[in-house]
Write a protein that holds these residues in place. Sequence first.
Motif, mmCIF file in Angstrom:
data_model
loop_
_atom_site.group_PDB
_atom_site.id
_atom_site.type_symbol
_atom_site.label_atom_id
_atom_site.label_comp_id
_atom_site.label_asym_id
_atom_site.label_seq_id
_atom_site.Cartn_x
_atom_site.Cartn_y
_atom_site.Cartn_z
ATOM 1 N N MET A 134 0.853 -1.173 0.000
ATOM 2 C CA MET A 134 0.000 0.000 0.000
ATOM 3 C C MET A 134 0.899 1.237 0.000
ATOM 4 O O MET A 134 1.850 1.316 0.767
ATOM 5 N N ARG A 135 0.600 2.181 -0.850
ATOM 6 C CA ARG A 135 1.350 3.430 -0.887
ATOM 7 C C ARG A 135 0.676 4.434 0.037
ATOM 8 O O ARG A 135 -0.542 4.626 -0.016
ATOM 9 N N GLU B 174 5.685 6.602 0.831
ATOM 10 C CA GLU B 174 6.324 5.351 1.217
ATOM 11 C C GLU B 174 5.413 4.193 0.887
ATOM 12 O O GLU B 174 4.217 4.374 0.650
ATOM 13 N N LYS B 175 5.982 3.017 0.895
ATOM 14 C CA LYS B 175 5.200 1.812 0.668
ATOM 15 C C LYS B 175 5.239 0.983 1.949
ATOM 16 O O LYS B 175 6.307 0.744 2.501
ATOM 17 N N GLU C 18 3.500 -2.579 4.021
ATOM 18 C CA GLU C 18 2.866 -3.877 3.765
ATOM 19 C C GLU C 18 1.366 -3.782 4.017
ATOM 20 O O GLU C 18 0.923 -3.111 4.946
ATOM 21 N N ASP C 19 0.604 -4.483 3.196
ATOM 22 C CA ASP C 19 -0.853 -4.468 3.334
ATOM 23 C C ASP C 19 -1.333 -5.123 4.617
ATOM 24 O O ASP C 19 -2.417 -4.824 5.103
#
Length: 67
Positions: free
Chosen positions: A1-2, A12-13, A15-16
């Motif tokens: 997820m961004r 940033e990215k 984790e889902d």
Amino acid sequence: MRVKCIICDKIEKIEDSLPAAKKLRNRPIHTYMCEECRTRITDNTTKRISTGQFFVFRSGKQKDLLQ
């Protein structure tokens, strides 16, 4: 997820499966703050508390305010 930091606008990215990602997905009112901004704010707040001039004003219950 961004995600985008609310303070510095850095993207940033994450984790889902992280709890923060789930909160952002399910409740859009929640905001994301990057780790750099979070540590900077924490450090500055700690410095302000150590001066002795930092006061936290918390509102009481409504009925306490009316009396």
